[in-house]
Every structure is written in structure tokens, then in C-alpha cells.
Design a protein around this motif. Structure first.
Motif, PDB file in Angstrom:
ATOM      1  N   ASP A 282       0.834  -1.200   0.000  1.00  0.00           N
ATOM      2  CA  ASP A 282       0.000   0.000   0.000  1.00  0.00           C
ATOM      3  C   ASP A 282       0.878   1.264   0.000  1.00  0.00           C
ATOM      4  OD1 ASP A 282      -2.418   1.488   0.192  1.00  0.00           O
ATOM      5  OD2 ASP A 282      -2.114   1.702   2.364  1.00  0.00           O
ATOM      6  N   ALA A 283       1.939   1.250   0.812  1.00  0.00           N
ATOM      7  CA  ALA A 283       2.850   2.402   0.855  1.00  0.00           C
ATOM      8  C   ALA A 283       3.463   2.653  -0.515  1.00  0.00           C
ATOM      9  CB  ALA A 283       3.943   2.164   1.895  1.00  0.00           C
ATOM     10  N   LEU A 284       3.876   1.570  -1.177  1.00  0.00           N
ATOM     11  CA  LEU A 284       4.496   1.710  -2.497  1.00  0.00           C
ATOM     12  C   LEU A 284       3.491   2.263  -3.511  1.00  0.00           C
ATOM     13  CD1 LEU A 284       6.531  -1.619  -2.560  1.00  0.00           C
ATOM     14  CD2 LEU A 284       7.431   0.698  -2.280  1.00  0.00           C
ATOM     15  N   GLN A 285       2.266   1.775  -3.402  1.00  0.00           N
ATOM     16  CA  GLN A 285       1.220   2.258  -4.300  1.00  0.00           C
ATOM     17  C   GLN A 285       0.948   3.751  -4.086  1.00  0.00           C
ATOM     18  OE1 GLN A 285      -2.472   0.088  -3.889  1.00  0.00           O
ATOM     19  NE2 GLN A 285      -1.923  -1.140  -5.707  1.00  0.00           N
ATOM     20  N   LEU A 286       0.913   4.144  -2.809  1.00  0.00           N
ATOM     21  CA  LEU A 286       0.659   5.546  -2.486  1.00  0.00           C
ATOM     22  C   LEU A 286       1.784   6.444  -2.998  1.00  0.00           C
ATOM     23  CD1 LEU A 286      -0.688   5.037   1.138  1.00  0.00           C
ATOM     24  CD2 LEU A 286      -1.990   6.034  -0.764  1.00  0.00           C
ATOM     25  N   LEU A 287       3.020   5.970  -2.839  1.00  0.00           N
ATOM     26  CA  LEU A 287       4.161   6.754  -3.323  1.00  0.00           C
ATOM     27  C   LEU A 287       4.090   6.910  -4.838  1.00  0.00           C
ATOM     28  CD1 LEU A 287       7.060   5.280  -1.160  1.00  0.00           C
ATOM     29  CD2 LEU A 287       6.147   7.607  -1.053  1.00  0.00           C
ATOM     30  N   ASP A 288       3.693   5.825  -5.475  1.00  0.00           N
ATOM     31  CA  ASP A 288       3.566   5.830  -6.928  1.00  0.00           C
ATOM     32  C   ASP A 288       2.457   6.794  -7.362  1.00  0.00           C
ATOM     33  OD1 ASP A 288       4.398   4.919  -9.375  1.00  0.00           O
ATOM     34  OD2 ASP A 288       2.803   3.408  -9.492  1.00  0.00           O
ATOM     35  N   ARG A 289       1.319   6.710  -6.683  1.00  0.00           N
ATOM     36  CA  ARG A 289       0.162   7.504  -7.067  1.00  0.00           C
ATOM     37  C   ARG A 289       0.415   8.997  -6.870  1.00  0.00           C
ATOM     38  NH1 ARG A 289      -4.617   6.322  -3.423  1.00  0.00           N
ATOM     39  NH2 ARG A 289      -4.165   4.224  -4.109  1.00  0.00           N
ATOM     40  N   HIS A 290       1.074   9.355  -5.766  1.00  0.00           N
ATOM     41  CA  HIS A 290       1.216  10.774  -5.453  1.00  0.00           C
ATOM     42  C   HIS A 290       2.486  11.402  -6.017  1.00  0.00           C
ATOM     43  CE1 HIS A 290      -2.448  10.597  -3.272  1.00  0.00           C
ATOM     44  NE2 HIS A 290      -1.993   9.696  -2.429  1.00  0.00           N
ATOM     45  N   GLY A 291       3.327  10.568  -6.626  1.00  0.00           N
ATOM     46  CA  GLY A 291       4.433  11.102  -7.400  1.00  0.00           C
ATOM     47  C   GLY A 291       5.554  11.741  -6.600  1.00  0.00           C
ATOM     48  N   PRO A 292       6.368  12.543  -7.290  1.00  0.00           N
ATOM     49  CA  PRO A 292       7.626  13.016  -6.699  1.00  0.00           C
ATOM     50  C   PRO A 292       7.451  13.910  -5.475  1.00  0.00           C
ATOM     51  CG  PRO A 292       7.253  14.010  -8.874  1.00  0.00           C
ATOM     52  CD  PRO A 292       6.218  12.950  -8.689  1.00  0.00           C
ATOM     53  N   GLU A 293       6.262  14.459  -5.257  1.00  0.00           N
ATOM     54  CA  GLU A 293       6.088  15.338  -4.107  1.00  0.00           C
ATOM     55  C   GLU A 293       5.583  14.596  -2.867  1.00  0.00           C
ATOM     56  OE1 GLU A 293       7.425  18.222  -4.221  1.00  0.00           O
ATOM     57  OE2 GLU A 293       7.876  17.835  -6.321  1.00  0.00           O
ATOM     58  N   ALA A 294       5.601  13.270  -2.923  1.00  0.00           N
ATOM     59  CA  ALA A 294       5.209  12.481  -1.752  1.00  0.00           C
ATOM     60  C   ALA A 294       6.448  12.048  -0.988  1.00  0.00           C
ATOM     61  CB  ALA A 294       4.412  11.257  -2.192  1.00  0.00           C
ATOM     62  N   ARG A 295       6.363  12.085   0.330  1.00  0.00           N
ATOM     63  CA  ARG A 295       7.485  11.627   1.156  1.00  0.00           C
ATOM     64  C   ARG A 295       6.964  10.666   2.216  1.00  0.00           C
ATOM     65  NH1 ARG A 295      12.162  14.915   1.588  1.00  0.00           N
ATOM     66  NH2 ARG A 295      12.912  13.340   3.023  1.00  0.00           N
ATOM     67  N   VAL A 296       7.831   9.706   2.571  1.00  0.00           N
ATOM     68  CA  VAL A 296       7.487   8.763   3.631  1.00  0.00           C
ATOM     69  C   VAL A 296       7.810   9.405   4.975  1.00  0.00           C
ATOM     70  CG1 VAL A 296       8.188   6.582   4.702  1.00  0.00           C
ATOM     71  CG2 VAL A 296       7.871   6.725   2.221  1.00  0.00           C
ATOM     72  N   VAL A 297       6.921   9.255   5.949  1.00  0.00           N
ATOM     73  CA  VAL A 297       7.244   9.694   7.304  1.00  0.00           C
ATOM     74  C   VAL A 297       7.164   8.494   8.234  1.00  0.00           C
ATOM     75  CG1 VAL A 297       4.876  10.430   7.934  1.00  0.00           C
ATOM     76  CG2 VAL A 297       6.846  11.446   9.082  1.00  0.00           C
ATOM     77  N   ALA A 298       8.205   8.355   9.085  1.00  0.00           N
ATOM     78  CA  ALA A 298       8.193   7.296  10.106  1.00  0.00           C
ATOM     79  C   ALA A 298       8.255   7.999  11.456  1.00  0.00           C
ATOM     80  CB  ALA A 298       9.350   6.333   9.875  1.00  0.00           C
ATOM     81  N   GLY A 299       9.449   8.119  12.045  1.00  0.00           N
ATOM     82  CA  GLY A 299       9.552   8.857  13.311  1.00  0.00           C
ATOM     83  C   GLY A 299       9.300  10.341  13.123  1.00  0.00           C
TER      84      GLY A 299
END
Lengths: 165, 298
Positions: free
Chosen positions: B17-34
């Protein structure tokens, strides 16, 4: 977006902007101003609250990230009129002067004692090392936490000391 | 008051799901953890993602397991969890040495190992630790997983081989028999970046000589390990003399820059001294009797 979390045992639901920081959610949206807002850069630690029992710097946490979690602030320490032992310890051992760092210190102390009911001085100093106090030199804070460790259920209310006029 | 620019927020429910979301939202998406690197950058508007993909719910990335001759650490493992793990401390004391001096205990409750590596800050401690341990990094993408060496992950300050539509999912640390490791940092105060730090792993052969040694430096202008310093130790018995030579070579390999944390000659001195100390400690932890072969006080 809508967030629902438990704050000091009460479930709250609010509509917030994703960029709202937890510290501002607590202070401004919920009116719980006991959590202090200090350096804004996760250095000073006055904004520390407990999320699922663990100390967290609320200036560097988004309110939306705590959706579904349990938050405890300084307002949630006392049980009615009975102060938590860490609060009593800070009174007994003069763990504060200006009081700005105190909410964060109290919560870190609570989390430490929940994990380790009898911490030595080095352990206490390590636990609070991410928080800054500019009044006490930490000595009385360490003594306050030790006091709480030695009085796990607190102490019966003491008559107020008489202050000479 | 520091507030991030507006963005949209979504929680991933699985790695896929995370990979899909990154793909869908393109270069302006960033992963946040801590969030303890990303949120400060967003507050300062050094980062302005339009989407944040929160991976904190991915429990499958939060584990520490021994798997044959390697330790597998999920990318979402918090610093505090690494520090609390007896298994980690027993197999890789260098990780505990480093974790004790990374940020502060409250920040360590949130910060993750995957986040630290992905941030690729040149003064970050775990990168040196992973270099020294010759770690491997698992990166998940649309077409499956790929495993790369830590030296391939880092492409420079704040740049990694993990692509926009990929996610660091796991760190793999090879378990070496008769090995010991250590890390030491000089910092101005708790939570500050290193003035300088060094890490080392020493693997002993059955005859007690050094079969493998790796040395890494933090905040000293060296990418990857100090190769010559490590090579100089091969085949010799652990001794103060050998460590002094390795310290000299590590300092020569460093290229520190002067800043508010100190001048170049001080930092180079630290490269030398800290290298000797971590080698001494690593060799001792590997079971070597370093004191018996010591020739001078170093």
C-alpha cells in the motif's frame, strides 16, 4: 481531516489540518495548556507528552500521527485532588523554580518509574537528558524523581509549612 | 512559530500500500516514520512535500530477528528498541555504543533505523555503524525487493539509492564468529551532532591474529570505510602498535572541515585517537588479549 485519540483517558475527535503539530493540538484545539511549547526544534523537551506511555516531543509529532493512540499530558497525572507521586516529589524536593520545563520533566519521570520503579541517579539523569532546565541544575529534579521512587503511592497530605511573616 | 507548509496526509496499511501511495502521489510524496528529521526540515521549509505517507502502522517492519548468520532489523525499528534489544547488544555492541549517543532518549523513542539511513545525513552515526558491519539494505519497489550493500545506498549528503517510489524495509547485519565491535563519539552535549566519531569491527582468526577489520569515521569527511587503515591490521596480532598505525592511517584518510564544532587539526586528532580506542575495545570484545601485547599507552 478527522482525528480521534484518547487524551488523559477521554476520547476526543476533532477536525484538524494535517500540518497541525501535536503540541498545538493539545494547547489550542483542546485548551490543555499544561503542555509547554518551547524551542520548537525537539531540543528542549518541555513539550514532552506520553504517547502510548512513551515520552515523545509533541513539537515534532503531527496530531494526525497520534490518531488512534493514547496521549497523556501533565493534566492527566493527578487523580482528582491527589497528585501523582512525581508531582509530590517535585514539591517536596523543590524540583522546579520557574516551572517551564516541569510538565515535560514530570511526564518523563512518570514513564521512567513505570518502566523502572527504582532508578539510580545515573538512570534518572539519562532519562531526562533530552530535556533542558535552566533553573535547578538538575540536582533537585533528580532528587524529586528519587523521592517519587521512594514514595510510590505518594504521601499523605502534609500540613503546609508555616512561613514567617 | 515553526509550522510546515500545508500537505495531505495518508496512512499506509502495508508495504504494498505504501508503495502504491508513493507511486500515485508522485515526486512530491514523502514517507514519514519517526518524523524527527523530516518534520524539522518541513518546519524550516527545507522540505515541502505535498503528501506524507505515514508508515508507522506497518508492524511487519518493526522486528529484530536472528536468521542464520545474519540479524534482520526491520526499517521501522525505533532507536530505543535497538538499544533495548539484548540480542543486538550481544551480537553488535557497536550498535548499542552508537545508540546511546544518538539524539536523546525521548527522540530515540520515535526515530527509526530506516529513517536514519534514508536521511543520509553526513554526520549521522548509524551509517558509520552499518559501513563497519558491512550491512545490507533491503529496498522494496513495485517490481519486488532488491538487496544492496550499505556502500551502494549512500550517494552523498541527503541522497540515497532508494528511489522515490521505493521503501527501505530492512537492514541485514552479517554475524561473524570471533568478532567484536565498538563506537565512540565526541559531542558537545547530549543530542548534538558528532564533533567526530569512529566505529570499528575486528574479526579474529583461529590463531588470534586479525582476520578482518573495518573502520569507519563520522563527521570527518570520509565516505565509507577507512580501507587502508583496516587493511593494515590484517594478519597481525592485536596490539597498541598496530592500532596506532591504523589510527594514523584513518586520520590521514579523513578530510574534516572546520566549523563551530572545531578546527581541522583537532578533528584529525580525534580521528586518530577515536580509531585507536574503538579498535582496542572491538578487539577486546572479540576476545583478544590486547593488554598483553600492548607496548605503549597510545
Amino acid at each position: 481531516m478527522q482525528v480521534t485519540m484518547t487524551v488523559n483517558g477521554t476520547e476526543v475527535t476533532r477536525d484538524v489540518e494535517p500540518r497541525l503539530l501535536l503540541v498545538h493540538f493539545l494547547r489550542e484545539t483542546l485548551g490543555l495548556t499544561g503542555t509547554h511549547w518551547g524551542c520548537d526544534t525537539s531540543n528542549c523537551g518541555t513539550c514532552v507528552v506520553l504517547v502510548d506511555g512513551q515520552p515523545v516531543k509533541s513539537c515534532t509529532t503531527l496530531a494526525v500521527m497520534t490518531d488512534g493512540h493514547e496521549v497523556r499530558t501533565v493534566e492527566g497525572l493527578a487523580d482528582g485532588a491527589t497528585l501523582d507521586p512525581v508531582q509530590q516529589g517535585f514539591m517536596a524536593e523543590h524540583g522546579l523554580q520557574c516551572g517551564f520545563c516541569t510538565p515535560g520533566m514530570l511526564l518523563t519521570a512518570r514513564a521512567l518509574l513505570d518502566r523502572d520503579p527504582d532508578p539510580d541517579e545515573a538512570t534518572i539523569r539519562e532519562a531526562i537528558s533530552g530535556q533542558i532546565c535552566r533553573c535547578t541544575g538538575y540536582a533537585t529534579i533528580v532528587r524529586s524523581v528519587r523521592w517519587a521512587a521512594e514514595h510510590p503511592v505518594g504521601a499523605p497530605e502534609q500540613p503546609a509549612e508555616e512561613v514567617p511573616a | 512559530m515553526q509550522v510546515p507548509a500545508p500537505f495531505d496526509y495518508v496512512r499506509a496499511t502495508s508495504v504494498a500500500d505504501a508503495l502504491q501511495l508513493l507511486d500515485r502521489h508522485g515526486p512530491e510524496a514523502r514517507v514519514v516514520a519517526g518524523g524527527h528529521s523530516l518534520l524539522p526540515m518541513m518546519k524550516l521549509r527545507l522540505a515541502r512535500p505535498e503528501w506524507l505517507v505515514d508508515i508507522n502502522d506497518l508492524a511487519e517492519l518493526r522486528s529484530i530477528t536472528r536468521d542464520g548468520d545474519r540479524l534482520r532489523v526491520g526499517a521501522l525499528t525505533r532507536h530505543a528498541e535497538l538499544l533495548a534489544s539484548e540480542l543486538v547488544g550481544e551480537l553488535f555492541p557497536i550498535v548499542h555504543d552508537a545508540e546511546r549517543v544518538i539524539a536523546d532518549p525521548v527522540v530515540r523513542n520515535r526515530g527509526t533505523i530506516g529513517g536514519s539511513l534514508g536521511q543520509a545525513d553526513p554526520a549521522e552515526d548509524l551509517t558509520t555503524v552499518c559501513d563497519v558491519l558491512r550491512a545490507q539494505v533491503v529496498i522494496a519497489g513495485r517490481d519486488g525487493e532488491r538487496v544492496i550493500g550499505i556502500e551502494e545506498l549512500h550517494r552523498g549528503p541527503y541522497e540515497t539509492a532508494c528511489e522515490q517510489t521505493e521503501l527501505i524495509t530492512e537492514l541485514r547485519l552479517p554475524i561473524r564468529p570471533r568478532s567484536g565491535s565498538a563506537y565512540e563519539k565526541v559531542e558537545r552535549r547530549v543530542g548534538d551532532w558528532a564533533v567526530a566519531a569512529a566505529g570499528a569491527q575486528v574479526v579474529l582468526g583461529e590463531d588470534g591474529t586479525i582476520a578482518d577489520a573495518s573502520i569507519g569515521l563520522t563527521a570527518l569527511g570520509l565516505e565509507g570505510c577507512a580501507v587502508e587503515a583496516g587493511a593494515a591490521l590484517l594478519g597481525v596480532h592485536p596490539s597498541e602498535e598496530a592500532f596506532a598505525e591504523a589510527g594514523r592511517l584513518a586520520a590521514a584518510a579523513s578530510s574534516p572541515v572546520e566549523d563551530q564544532r572545531g578546527p581541522v587539526d583537532y578533528k584529525r586528532h580525534l580521528a586518530d585517537e577515536l580509531t585507536r580506542r574503538v579498535l582496542r575495545s572491538a578487539a577486546g570484545r572479540a576476545g583478544a588479549d590486547v593488554l598483553a601485547t600492548a607496548v605503549s599507552g597510545g
